[in-house]
Design a protein around this motif. Sequence first.
Motif: not given
Length: 853
Positions: A380-390
């Motif tokens: 869940f953390v990666l689901a929010v942070a990953g697209p934002s950083l990308l």
Amino acid sequence: MTGQLRVYLGAAPGVGKTYRMLEEGRLRLAHGTDVVIGYVEPHDRRHTEELVTGFEVVPRRVVAHRGANLQEMDVDAVLARRPQVALVDELAHTNAPGSRHEKRWQDVQELLDGGITVITTLNVQHLDSLGDVVQKITGVEQRETLPDEVVRRADQIELVDLAPEALRSPLADGHAFPPETIDPALGNDVPIGTLNALRELALLWLAGYVDERIDRYRADHGIASTWDIRERVVVALTGGPEGDTLIRRAARIAARSKGADLMAVHVSHNDGLGGGDPAHLARQRALVESLGGTYHLVAGHDVARALLEFARGVNATQLVLGVSRRGRLARMLAPGVGATTSADSGSIDVHLVTHEAVSRRRGPRRIERGLSARRRAAGFVLAVAGPSLLALVLIGVQAQLSLPTDILAFLLVVVAVAIVGGLAPALVAAVVGFLLLNYSFTPPLHQFAVAARQNLFALLAFLVVATAVSTVVDLAARRTREASRARAEAATLFTLAGSVVRGRRPLTALLGQLRETFALEDVTLLERVGAADGDRDSERWQVAASVGGLAAASPSEGDAQVMVDGRTALVLRGHAVEAADRRVVEAFAAQAAVALRQERLAEQAAAAETLAEVDQLRTALLNAVSHDLRTPLASATAAVSSLRSRDVDFSEGDRLELLATAEESLDRLRALVENLLDMSRLQAGALALSLQAIGVAEVVPAVVDAVGPAARDVVIRVPDDVPDVLADPALLERALANLVANAVRFSPPDRPPLVTAGALAGHVELRVVDTGPGVPREDWERIFLPFQRLGDRDNDTGVGLGLALARGLVEAMSGTLVPEATPGGGLTMTIRLPAAPAGALVVPPERTSEPAR
């Protein structure tokens, strides 16, 4: 070319098997077939003897045995004559000792191998598989038997039947046979019920033989349709709680037809990941087998198809299934196993049985997560942070990339999130990525709108592909977890089965394996005992088996409990059992209950076997001593009565002779009673021992002298340097006296017995060597059985206790008594006793005992 075998099968002597065999032989003879009689036993029946007339009879072979001339079929003569057909009566007959084959069916097999067709006869009670059933029906053990496979290989089997009412009178009156030749399994007065039971036994065995032939024919000709010849009821088990109801219903259906078969089948998935509850299946298998049915396990992806294939394969006529527990919506979307099976069953009747579990409809299936909570949180953390950083990275190079490239980059992030956290985080990542792509990379920028239609399609395709990929990745993770758990369960159950099979006590081995598998402190199997009237308040829990620490006294004392049934519970202590492991624990509990029942049955069987042995010993005792007790009593009574009579004036010499006769008879009676008492003490383990050092060189001559004048020629070769033995003086003398008396009895006058002694490895061996006819090696253990004289009917020589008592006395002194073949003929009895320690007090022989009779 191998000859053909034709068997006339009957339920009892007198039904006309030999008569029918001879009739067929006459018919073949009339058609020009070369038919001879290899062996026919008319039993002095006039009609049978008349049919024998006109046949060529191959001369029989005469075998001399124990002074009698026995006639047997001459196999070599029949092979030399080489007819087309040979008539051979009594297929199960045991040949006389010294024959080439032990059994007549082996002679017949040699004739068949020689290309000769054989027509023979057999009674159903001579079949190996039916021996125990026949014994229950008739009360007599059938000793002349042959393997069922010999008869099943026959090319033709014809049942010769006769109504019991018509058969009983000739048997009882001795018309079918002379009274002395009636089959011992029947007797002279044969009840109608016995004959009816034997008749049904023959019909059922032949029906099984016919079933095999039909199955072979259907397989050879590829016939898949069901032939409604015999009722076969198949009940389908899912491994759920409704199985007990279905089994009992199927058993009632099968009970409506005499001889119907009951079969239970469970279909497991090919991948091994699905399947029913092992505990339910184990309990239901035991229930099926207790009702006389059989349990089967088949694998298949399509349950309905696998059920029908199994049912058609066993030629089933009826199929019992439970009503589906699925909800109404699920039944609307898919027809289910019951509906599919009913539609495709063809000639098989399908019963859909309602049960209590129908009211408890299955709720929505809980999706088992394949990943840990920590990984899902990270997802869940990666689901929010990953697209934002990308998105931040892609905004910096936006001028150099196109929208399809941006979509592929976000799709890679979604796949990464699915791998890390599973389905739910991946769906969140897909939605976040869809919104960012729309807001930051799709014209008009920084608005949640799409100007070009092709961009809208690309965004929607991204969302669909991201969702599909997330689902596949999550499903693969869950399948991997299920496969790993199934592999662990299979390994556990495999180890469980191995420990149970190898363990001397299956229940203890099973509980020990459960304790080791789940690292428990202790495991206890409890059973409820108490009042028999069903008053639960007066009942209490009792420990049936326990491993580990202190056994639990009640189910409430454990960290986990599994109630197998209303009277059995498995209690675990050490830690709580995870819900995922509960299925395996329940399987252990079900198997523990089965093992407990098996131990109870084994205990009951052992007790029954002990009672049977006691009863057999009592019967043997009565049979053996009936003459030996009566003879000395009669002699003593006659002598005393004569002395008291006033009608005869006896001389002093006659009086002394009568007194000597009475004294001798009473001494013989006393010796017999003492031997019987000693034997009973041995069997009860109540024989008193006084072990002392005994000089062999002194005890052997004293024993030989005590045997009497008959032993005066016994040769004694005992070296002076033979060590003393540690034994009870009275018991050693008694055992030696029995062996010497036995050797004297069987040795010829010109070759007297020999008694020798020698030392070997801390032991002393005493050998009593006779030079008589000897005993066959296969009978060496039989001669040590009480009241066993190997067919010797001379009651004047005793009841057959001598060797049994001698071995018992020697073994009571920590020695052994074993037979050996005497070189040149005869039997050597070797007593092996421990040598006395140096300095022990040597006890001289003070008394001797008469040998056992």
